[in-house]
Design an enzyme around this catalytic site. Structure first.
Site, PDB file in Angstrom:
ATOM      1  N   SER A   1     108.363  93.248  22.643  1.00  0.00           N
ATOM      2  CA  SER A   1     108.925  92.562  23.800  1.00  0.00           C
ATOM      3  C   SER A   1     109.084  93.551  24.946  1.00  0.00           C
ATOM      4  CB  SER A   1     110.269  91.917  23.426  1.00  0.00           C
ATOM      5  OG  SER A   1     110.679  91.010  24.425  1.00  0.00           O
ATOM      6  N   ASN A   2     109.871  93.199  25.953  1.00  0.00           N
ATOM      7  CA  ASN A   2     110.104  94.119  27.072  1.00  0.00           C
ATOM      8  C   ASN A   2     111.528  93.906  27.606  1.00  0.00           C
ATOM      9  OD1 ASN A   2     110.057  92.123  29.358  1.00  0.00           O
ATOM     10  ND2 ASN A   2     108.039  91.730  28.467  1.00  0.00           N
ATOM     11  N   ARG A   3     111.897  94.681  28.596  1.00  0.00           N
ATOM     12  CA  ARG A   3     113.293  94.718  29.043  1.00  0.00           C
ATOM     13  C   ARG A   3     113.637  93.711  30.135  1.00  0.00           C
ATOM     14  NH1 ARG A   3     115.770  99.177  26.958  1.00  0.00           N
ATOM     15  NH2 ARG A   3     114.425 100.932  26.362  1.00  0.00           N
TER      16      ARG A   3
END
Ligand code: CTP
Length: 216
Positions: free
Chosen positions: A24-26
């Site tokens: 995923s990412n932030r």
């Protein structure tokens, strides 16, 4: 005049490796939620397709919660047709080629690499739909740390969207409360000075509302 409709994507996507692990990412989803709320406040009937974020549902907005990019694409397609599409989500460019049905035992499997496949580009897919499925106005986002205007102009053409909001993410835009942006349209460019994401959203929603009114 009929109520204008908008579909907005927000947040990250989550790409499962196995039942407990993911890529995923932030992305916090804050900018996308702010834009969905601002369009609602401008009188749009809004569907917000959201990846996993720690934000509450927006009142008066049709919420569709998804995890993966494939689910996000399907949800967007299910929500069309609409007058406007705004792609704010930080869609994971890649997903694991396979999702293991059971938790991987890394010690035994000796896993040292993960096979990935490319996710569909939701913004490009919607931009390339044939009318009447294609929204009148398709707006993309670009996160750049350098050469912001030049890279965003090129991205607008590559994605086939009408407008692009270029964010300078060399500061703390991802997850932060503020943002600065450059809006690139078919007939010019407009700088959005650093401001709260809600303020940036209100200004973009006002521009979108004017543009949609012109197509009536
Ligand atoms: N986007 C999308 N589907 C994807 C990837 C991106 O809809 N699979 C959309 C995003 O919502 C955003 C724009 O495309 O509107 C961002 O494009 P992207 O190519 O991902 O740009 P960056 O995130 O800026 O990254 P890079 O410059 O590395 O390409």
């Amino acid at each position: 005049m009929k109520t204008p409709t908008a579909v907005v994507t927000a947040g990250p996507t989550l790409e499962a490796i196995d039942p407990v692990r993911f890529l995923s990412n932030r992305s916090s989803g804050k900018q996308g939620y702010a834009i969905a709320a601002a369009l609602r406040d401008k009188g749009f009937d809004v569907t917000l397709v959201s990846g996993p974020v720690a934000l509450d549902d927006l009142a008066g907005v049709t919420m569709v919660r998804v995890e993966s990019a494939l689910d996000m694409l399907a949800a967007v397609q299910g929500a069309l047709p609409a007058d406007v599409f705004v792609a704010v989500a930080a869609v994971s460019d890649w997903r694991p080629a396979e999702t293991a049905p059971r938790k991987l035992k890394l010690d035994k499997a000796g896993l040292t690499s993960l096979a990935l496949v490319e996710n569909p580009d939701i913004l490009k897919t919607v931009s390339n739909l044939a009318p009447p499925r294609r929204p009148h106005l398709v707006v993309g986002f670009a996160a750049e740390t350098h050469d912001v205007a030049e890279l965003a102009r090129e991205k607008r053409l590559r994605k086939g969207c009408d407008w692009i909001m270029a964010n300078d993410v060399s500061g703390d835009a991802m997850g932060g409360a503020d943002n600065a942006a450059l809006l690139i349209t078919d007939d010019g460019e407009e700088t959005f000075e650093r401001a709260a994401k809600s303020e940036i959203a209100a200004r973009l929603a006002a521009r979108i509302s004017e543009a949609v009114a012109r197509t009536d």
